[in-house]
Design an enzyme around this catalytic site. Sequence first.
Site, PDB file in Angstrom:
ATOM      1  N   ASP A 103      -2.769 -10.851  -6.591  1.00 16.36           N
ATOM      2  CA  ASP A 103      -2.538  -9.551  -5.969  1.00 16.36           C
ATOM      3  C   ASP A 103      -3.090  -9.653  -4.544  1.00 16.36           C
ATOM      4  OD1 ASP A 103      -2.963  -7.023  -4.937  1.00 16.36           O
ATOM      5  OD2 ASP A 103      -3.843  -6.193  -6.752  1.00 16.36           O
TER       6      ASP A 103
ATOM      7  N   GLN B 112      -4.725  -6.528  -0.630  1.00 15.31           N
ATOM      8  CA  GLN B 112      -5.867  -6.280   0.243  1.00 15.31           C
ATOM      9  C   GLN B 112      -6.158  -7.473   1.157  1.00 15.31           C
ATOM     10  OE1 GLN B 112      -7.564  -3.341   1.424  1.00 15.31           O
ATOM     11  NE2 GLN B 112      -6.945  -2.963  -0.672  1.00 15.31           N
TER      12      GLN B 112
ATOM     13  N   LYS C  75      -0.231  -1.353   3.615  1.00 16.98           N
ATOM     14  CA  LYS C  75      -1.611  -1.765   3.918  1.00 16.98           C
ATOM     15  C   LYS C  75      -1.653  -2.668   5.148  1.00 16.98           C
ATOM     16  CE  LYS C  75      -3.397  -0.491  -0.346  1.00 16.98           C
ATOM     17  NZ  LYS C  75      -3.832  -0.904  -1.670  1.00 16.98           N
TER      18      LYS C  75
ATOM     19  N   CYS D  13      -9.783   3.166  -7.731  1.00 13.62           N
ATOM     20  CA  CYS D  13      -8.879   2.552  -8.719  1.00 13.62           C
ATOM     21  C   CYS D  13      -9.468   1.274  -9.289  1.00 13.62           C
ATOM     22  CB  CYS D  13      -7.493   2.268  -8.145  1.00 13.62           C
ATOM     23  SG  CYS D  13      -6.620   3.718  -7.603  1.00 13.62           S
TER      24      CYS D  13
HETATM   25  C1  LIG Z   1      -3.571  -0.869  -2.892  1.00 11.91           C
HETATM   26  C2  LIG Z   1      -3.753  -1.912  -3.894  1.00 11.91           C
HETATM   27  C3  LIG Z   1      -2.883  -2.033  -4.985  1.00 11.91           C
HETATM   28  C4  LIG Z   1      -1.756  -1.067  -5.242  1.00 11.91           C
HETATM   29  O1  LIG Z   1      -0.832  -1.063  -4.212  1.00 11.91           O
HETATM   30  P1  LIG Z   1       0.356   0.011  -4.202  1.00 11.91           P
HETATM   31  O2  LIG Z   1       0.898  -0.077  -2.808  1.00 11.91           O
HETATM   32  O3  LIG Z   1      -0.273   1.343  -4.501  1.00 11.91           O
HETATM   33  O4  LIG Z   1       1.337  -0.399  -5.242  1.00 11.91           O
HETATM   34  C5  LIG Z   1      -3.099  -3.057  -5.864  1.00 11.91           C
HETATM   35  N1  LIG Z   1      -4.101  -3.931  -5.695  1.00 11.91           N
HETATM   36  C6  LIG Z   1      -4.947  -3.851  -4.666  1.00 11.91           C
HETATM   37  C7  LIG Z   1      -6.025  -4.866  -4.512  1.00 11.91           C
HETATM   38  C8  LIG Z   1      -4.810  -2.835  -3.729  1.00 11.91           C
HETATM   39  O5  LIG Z   1      -5.658  -2.748  -2.699  1.00 11.91           O
END
Ligand SMILES: *Cc1c(COP(=O)(O)O)cnc(C)c1O
Length: 412
Positions: free
Chosen positions: A206, A209, A232, A370
């Site tokens: 993922d 970030q 982001k 989250c």
């Molecule tokens: C923001 C974020 C997400 C979720 O991203 P979305 O654009 O809301 O789908 C998942 N993982 C991390 C580490 C994030 O910072």
Amino acid sequence: MASVSTPLTFDVKSIRKDFPILNRKVNEKPLVYFDNAATSQTPQQVIDVIVEYYSNYNANIHRGVHALSQEATDAYEQARIKLQKHFNIPNAYQTLFTSGTTHGINIVASGYAEILKEGDEVVVSALEHHSNIVPWQMLCEKTGAVLKVIPMTDNGTLDMDAFEQLLSDKTKLVFVNHVSNALGTVNPIEFIIEKTHAVGGAVLVDGAQAAPHINADVQALDVDFYVVSAHKMCGPTGVGMLYGKEKWLEQLPPYQGGGEMIDQVTFEKTTYAGLPHKFEAGTPNICGGIAFGAALDYMNAIGFENIAAYEHELLEYATEKLKAIDGLRIYGESKEKTAVISFNIEGIHPYDIGTILDKLGVAVRTGHHCAQPIMDFYKIPGTVRASFAFYNTKEEIDVLVAGVERAKNMLS
Ligand SMILES: *Cc1c(COP(=O)(O)O)cnc(C)c1O
């Protein structure tokens, strides 16, 4: 990242002129925007691309023979190639447009429901965003696969010895974030990928970030899946990217049925289109995809090394100033971290600090970000999180620090 120094050419004053929102006031104070880990702000260059799309060539892509449809299709496919080049993806058809990180993860997780068997194991890290936990829990419920967790340590890093103990020939998939959104920790994904491959498993990273700060090279990392969100990294909301190795993308079933993802449709049998269309059913966020490409152009013109170096300087400056406040604790003190500071002041609820900061025009996030398992680990309800971007300044950090001191005096 610790050794890089800010280049003399980094001209934050002129960069700030690109972001109209930074001129606005909040509660009659100049906006200090420190919620960049939740969403970044949008430069005029990207806003212009969005206005241009809807003013001049808004049309549905791929299906039309008319001029507007051709122009929209060309711009959308060029944006895909920008993403491909940026992340060093072997082929454009492995560069899938999604609606964001959450969508990308769900495409992979739901596909694995057809692949995993009872007793297979999947491994998650304790530092994940809920969107990189819940889809896998749902997958395990469906398949009978077992979810294992890489534990974290007190300084907010992952326990790599424990990780190695979790691996076995039952490990099918490991999913971990490149950078933790709650703490800023940069995880040792190279090591995780190497060890997982050694037991025959695949790794989903993922990158939501990490992508705003680190220019990830998916081939150098040898990662199996990499997911990001445009919003982001100076792009719009509702668009993102999923990269996958070709062998996995071929193997995974489509996520959604609909237009654009088919080869032939009859009521007896439908055959699916090839990559990337197999995973891109329906009309996508065309303008968003094009604007994502423009956001990458914008950030690459500044340079990711310059961005990382400058943000590191902001991080060090803010860490030192905040730490000097009596009773303030910073969570997440990895040597490798991005410009995110999660903190609390003893005896004060993070929400109350956030509310006072907002009155002073300072936007921070408060709560569990989250990432509830991290808060449970520290036995706290949440933190105040200040996350910086390359358009922030030391003067703004001074406003934050003064605000935190004021909040502390008012509330304790
Ligand atoms: C923001 C974020 C997400 C979720 O991203 P979305 O654009 O809301 O789908 C998942 N993982 C991390 C580490 C994030 O910072």
